[in-house]
Design a protein around this motif. Structure first.
Motif, PDB file in Angstrom:
ATOM      1  N   ASN A   1      38.492  -8.560  64.848  1.00 29.64           N
ATOM      2  CA  ASN A   1      39.632  -8.438  65.227  1.00 29.64           C
ATOM      3  C   ASN A   1      39.832  -8.917  66.885  1.00 29.64           C
ATOM      4  N   SER A   2      38.888  -8.344  67.735  1.00 28.38           N
ATOM      5  CA  SER A   2      39.027  -9.172  69.254  1.00 28.38           C
ATOM      6  C   SER A   2      38.412 -10.448  68.892  1.00 28.38           C
ATOM      7  N   LEU A   3      37.302 -10.858  67.972  1.00 33.21           N
ATOM      8  CA  LEU A   3      36.907 -12.139  68.309  1.00 33.21           C
ATOM      9  C   LEU A   3      38.129 -13.113  67.721  1.00 33.21           C
ATOM     10  N   TYR A   4      39.006 -12.660  66.872  1.00 36.31           N
ATOM     11  CA  TYR A   4      40.327 -13.610  66.453  1.00 36.31           C
ATOM     12  C   TYR A   4      40.794 -13.909  67.541  1.00 36.31           C
ATOM     13  N   TRP A   5      41.509 -12.709  68.441  1.00 35.33           N
ATOM     14  CA  TRP A   5      42.368 -13.229  69.480  1.00 35.33           C
ATOM     15  C   TRP A   5      41.666 -14.078  70.582  1.00 35.33           C
ATOM     16  N   ASN A   6      40.273 -13.653  70.660  1.00 32.54           N
ATOM     17  CA  ASN A   6      39.233 -14.435  71.832  1.00 32.54           C
ATOM     18  C   ASN A   6      39.587 -15.782  71.343  1.00 32.54           C
ATOM     19  N   PHE A   7      39.403 -16.132  70.053  1.00 30.55           N
ATOM     20  CA  PHE A   7      39.276 -17.591  69.550  1.00 30.55           C
ATOM     21  C   PHE A   7      40.681 -18.367  69.880  1.00 30.55           C
ATOM     22  N   TYR A   8      41.546 -17.734  69.696  1.00 26.42           N
ATOM     23  CA  TYR A   8      42.819 -18.519  69.945  1.00 26.42           C
ATOM     24  C   TYR A   8      42.888 -18.605  71.365  1.00 26.42           C
TER      25      TYR A   8
ATOM     26  N   SER B   1      40.326  -6.991  54.722  1.00 21.51           N
ATOM     27  CA  SER B   1      40.389  -5.780  54.042  1.00 21.51           C
ATOM     28  C   SER B   1      41.505  -5.760  52.958  1.00 21.51           C
ATOM     29  N   LYS B   2      42.469  -6.657  52.997  1.00 24.53           N
ATOM     30  CA  LYS B   2      43.226  -6.899  51.850  1.00 24.53           C
ATOM     31  C   LYS B   2      42.555  -7.639  50.695  1.00 24.53           C
ATOM     32  N   MET B   3      41.763  -8.587  50.998  1.00 24.00           N
ATOM     33  CA  MET B   3      41.079  -9.110  49.695  1.00 24.00           C
ATOM     34  C   MET B   3      40.021  -8.770  49.281  1.00 24.00           C
ATOM     35  N   SER B   4      39.409  -7.675  49.998  1.00 20.25           N
ATOM     36  CA  SER B   4      38.041  -7.024  49.382  1.00 20.25           C
ATOM     37  C   SER B   4      38.133  -5.603  49.556  1.00 20.25           C
ATOM     38  N   ASP B   5      37.030  -4.877  49.111  1.00 23.21           N
ATOM     39  CA  ASP B   5      36.812  -3.722  49.284  1.00 23.21           C
ATOM     40  C   ASP B   5      35.878  -3.085  50.280  1.00 23.21           C
ATOM     41  N   TYR B   6      35.224  -4.272  50.931  1.00 19.18           N
ATOM     42  CA  TYR B   6      34.358  -4.280  52.030  1.00 19.18           C
ATOM     43  C   TYR B   6      34.377  -3.240  53.053  1.00 19.18           C
ATOM     44  N   CYS B   7      35.547  -3.108  53.645  1.00 13.22           N
ATOM     45  CA  CYS B   7      35.917  -2.643  54.790  1.00 13.22           C
ATOM     46  C   CYS B   7      35.860  -0.879  54.544  1.00 13.22           C
ATOM     47  N   LYS B   8      35.980  -0.440  53.263  1.00 12.14           N
ATOM     48  CA  LYS B   8      35.996   0.964  53.049  1.00 12.14           C
ATOM     49  C   LYS B   8      34.656   1.720  53.294  1.00 12.14           C
ATOM     50  N   ASN B   9      33.403   0.810  53.269  1.00  8.73           N
ATOM     51  CA  ASN B   9      32.164   1.232  53.145  1.00  8.73           C
ATOM     52  C   ASN B   9      31.625   0.797  54.617  1.00  8.73           C
ATOM     53  N   CYS B  10      32.491   0.157  55.647  1.00  3.10           N
ATOM     54  CA  CYS B  10      31.788  -0.370  56.791  1.00  3.10           C
ATOM     55  C   CYS B  10      31.813   0.713  58.090  1.00  3.10           C
ATOM     56  N   GLU B  11      30.911   0.410  58.737  1.00  7.51           N
ATOM     57  CA  GLU B  11      30.620   1.043  60.106  1.00  7.51           C
ATOM     58  C   GLU B  11      31.868   0.959  61.015  1.00  7.51           C
ATOM     59  N   TYR B  12      32.493  -0.349  60.987  1.00  2.00           N
ATOM     60  CA  TYR B  12      33.387  -0.550  61.690  1.00  2.00           C
ATOM     61  C   TYR B  12      34.838  -0.293  61.105  1.00  2.00           C
ATOM     62  N   ASN B  13      36.044  -0.095  62.059  1.00  2.00           N
ATOM     63  CA  ASN B  13      37.059   0.260  61.712  1.00  2.00           C
ATOM     64  C   ASN B  13      37.967  -1.177  61.457  1.00  2.00           C
ATOM     65  N   ALA B  14      38.516  -1.330  60.446  1.00  2.00           N
ATOM     66  CA  ALA B  14      39.046  -2.699  60.208  1.00  2.00           C
ATOM     67  C   ALA B  14      40.644  -2.645  61.118  1.00  2.00           C
ATOM     68  N   LYS B  15      41.190  -1.381  61.097  1.00  2.00           N
ATOM     69  CA  LYS B  15      42.423  -1.382  62.041  1.00  2.00           C
ATOM     70  C   LYS B  15      42.234  -1.440  63.197  1.00  2.00           C
ATOM     71  N   GLU B  16      41.299  -1.081  64.113  1.00  2.00           N
ATOM     72  CA  GLU B  16      41.047  -1.016  65.666  1.00  2.00           C
ATOM     73  C   GLU B  16      40.352  -2.286  66.025  1.00  2.00           C
ATOM     74  N   LYS B  17      40.850  -2.701  67.389  1.00  2.00           N
ATOM     75  CA  LYS B  17      40.665  -3.927  68.097  1.00  2.00           C
ATOM     76  C   LYS B  17      39.670  -3.628  68.979  1.00  2.00           C
TER      77      LYS B  17
ATOM     78  N   GLY C   1      37.129  -0.511  71.283  1.00  2.00           N
ATOM     79  CA  GLY C   1      36.488   0.689  71.104  1.00  2.00           C
ATOM     80  C   GLY C   1      35.287   0.316  70.469  1.00  2.00           C
ATOM     81  N   GLU C   2      34.293   1.355  70.395  1.00  2.00           N
ATOM     82  CA  GLU C   2      32.935   0.902  69.776  1.00  2.00           C
ATOM     83  C   GLU C   2      32.957   0.559  68.620  1.00  2.00           C
TER      84      GLU C   2
END
Ligand code: FAD
Ligand code: SF4
Length: 509
Positions: free
Chosen positions: A457-464, A432-448, A450-451
């Protein structure tokens, strides 16, 4: 008679072989079926290679050289490479067989083996393209544990005397990376790309006739890859005049409206050797010398680092670690690629954009490959064999020596940290910092959770969490585990639940 064999990625017209025509030399070029089927390729990649080879053969003929060119459907282009070579050697009454050293391990082995069966003399020659030898990187890092690109790059700068003054690096520092990598600023005009439309429908028809399986899209009337030397030089000039001035600054930026931004798009031309790194770097330095008021050193150093640093370093890694490198799977990833990798049909707008760009243009720039598609692949635990095959097939510039260490190493950490000191994974925050993709996304970049929560976001923590044993003690990653530790137990469980749900329903993302 001497038969000299030239592969499709060895189109170096400045090679010493071609200094003057020789009556006892015939150059053999073949549109090899085996090269089109060892992995399924993007149609534009096949077209780009065949078109470049045909143009190259024409230039040789115009230069007075004797050329035997076998098109894909030529009746003499039948059977294995070995069969075709044997027939051609006989036909030309050859007493010497010569070839240029392949950059791929597979072909290198195949040609060595073929030569060992010959009763005539044979030799292999350098392609006179790269700035370092296959074994230079191995020698440079001999006895050292880490293979840091930066150290190799500085040595290349000194050895080649590029961007060097008597008292050290030009501009007083080796690397201007901290001044680069900004998100795109709308106030900066987007570069206009002088698209080279070419009608290659006849070539496409020949590929179809040969029954070669391929994927990806092509607008037949608008083929855009540069495939002749003249076109490459034009592409280089256009990059220098229109895009170099912002190359470094926006190197990592991504926007929906403009897929290339300020990148050079020279990788295909470089990798099939239509143009050399010496020419690219020389032209860049000469252009900069005359335009220092418009172009600052951070742009030039950033670009040169890619060409004399990363490109040569990656090749050295390939030759140091092959053949074992190709089967490394340090994180034991096993998941199959979701179907939408082949059509871009996903709700994740960043993936949709980057996959569609790849499928429509056989191109994506570095950050699209690394921090979007590669990032997702690693977070989702996709099998590195499948990830490799996809990358090797989809990009016009993909040849194994460069694709493999970038994908399996830098991007998928399957080499256990030979290329990268830590895995290139990031949550939606980075995208979201490096692109404008998140603005037009069905998902919410800020949420970890919820639907609507962004899968990254959750995959990131799951990976570690999944790979805690491998990364917890890495000093470059410790902070991530500290943050995780501070989260509430319920939140952590919910994040991991969401990640598991996403992975189980990966086809629906
Ligand atoms: P620019 O951004 O304009 O860079 C200039 C040149 O520097 C490129 O043309 C390329 O020759 C060289 N370069 C830059 N980065 C690298 C690098 N990491 N490794 C080698 N050369 C580099 N590059 C390929 O040529 N073929 C591949 O198959 C390939 N696969 C990749 C897979 C992944 C997962 C990643 C992360 C990177 C890959 N790269 C590959 C490197 C890089 O992404 C491409 O070289 C670049 O995007 C090509 O676009 P460009 O010519 O506009 O590059
Ligand atoms: Fe990609 Fe997530 Fe942003 Fe959507 S919200 S574009 S999935 S990073």
């Amino acid at each position: 008679m001497k038969v000299r064999f030239i592969l499709g990625d060895q189109l170096n017209i400045r090679h010493s072989w071609f200094t003057k025509p020789e009556s006892d030399v015939v150059y053999l070029m073949i549109e090899l079926k085996q090269e089109q089927v060892y992995v399924m390729h993007h149609i534009q990649k096949i077209m780009a290679f065949f078109s470049a080879m045909r143009n190259f053969a024409d230039s040789l003929t115009k230069g007075g050289h004797q050329v035997k060119y076998l098109k894909i459907n030529d009746p003499e282009n039948k059977g294995s490479l070995e069969d075709i070579l044997a027939v051609q050697l006989k036909k030309h009454k050859a007493n010497i067989f010569e070839y240029l050293l392949p950059d791929e391990y597979r072909l290198d082995e195949q040609l060595k083996k073929f030569c060992s069966t010959l009763k005539i003399k044979s030799s292999a020659y350098d392609t006179e393209h790269f700035l370092s030898k296959r074994e230079d990187l191995k020698k440079f890092f001999s006895g050292k544990k880490m293979r840091l690109m930066e150290n190799f790059y500085r040595d290349m700068r000194k050895r080649l005397n590029i961007l060097m003054e008597s008292d050290g690096p030009t501009g007083g520092q080796w690397n201007f990376d901290h001044e680069n990598r900004k998100p795109y600023d709308k106030k900066v005009p987007l570069p206009t790309i002088n698209i080279k439309h070419k009608n290659l429908s006849q070539l496409k028809a020949e590929i179809d006739q040969a029954n070669i399986r391929y994927f990806g899209n092509v607008e037949e009337q608008q083929f855009r890859w540069v495939t002749s030397r003249e076109e490459c030089l034009e592409e280089l000039k256009e990059f220098l005049t229109e895009r170099l001035m912002h190359f470094g600054t926006y190197e990592d930026a991504m926007i929906e409206e403009h897929t290339l931004l300020f990148h050079s798009k020279l990788s295909f031309a470089l990798n099939c050797k239509l143009i050399s790194p010496t020419e690219v770097v020389g032209s860049t330095l000469r252009y900069w010398e005359k335009n220092k008021e418009q172009i600052n050193i951070a742009q030039v150093e950033g670009f040169i680092r890619q060409v004399i640093g990363w490109r040569e370093y990656i090749r050295g890694i390939y030759w140091e670690y092959m053949p074992g490198y190709k089967s490394l799977n340090h994180l034991n990833c096993t998941r199959s690629l979701p179907r939408w990798f082949w059509d871009g049909n996903t709700k994740m707008n960043c993936m949709k954009n980057c996959l569609s760009n790849s499928l429509d243009n056989a191109y994506a720039h570095h950050i699209q490959r690394l921090m979007v598609i590669g990032n997702f692949s690693l977070l989702a635990g996709l099998h590195p064999d499948e990830v490799d095959d996809w990358y090797l097939g989809v990009y016009a510039d993909a040849i194994e020596w460069v694709q493999l260490p970038n994908t399996r190493g830098m991007s998928q950490y399957a080499d256990g940290g030979i290329v990268g000191t830590k895995p290139y994974v990031a949550s939606a925050n980075y995208i979201s910092k490096m692109s404008d993709y998140c603005k037009n996304c069905e998902y919410n970049a800020k949420e970890k959770i919820g639907e609507k929560a962004c899968p990254f976001n959750s995959l990131y923590w799951n990976f570690y969490e999944t790979h805690r044993d491998k990364f917890e003690k890495n000093p470059r990653i410790g902070m991530v585990y500290n943050l995780w530790k501070k989260m509430k137990a319920d939140d952590k469980l919910a994040i991991l639940d969401r990640a598991h749900y996403l992975l189980e329903n990966i086809e629906q993302l």
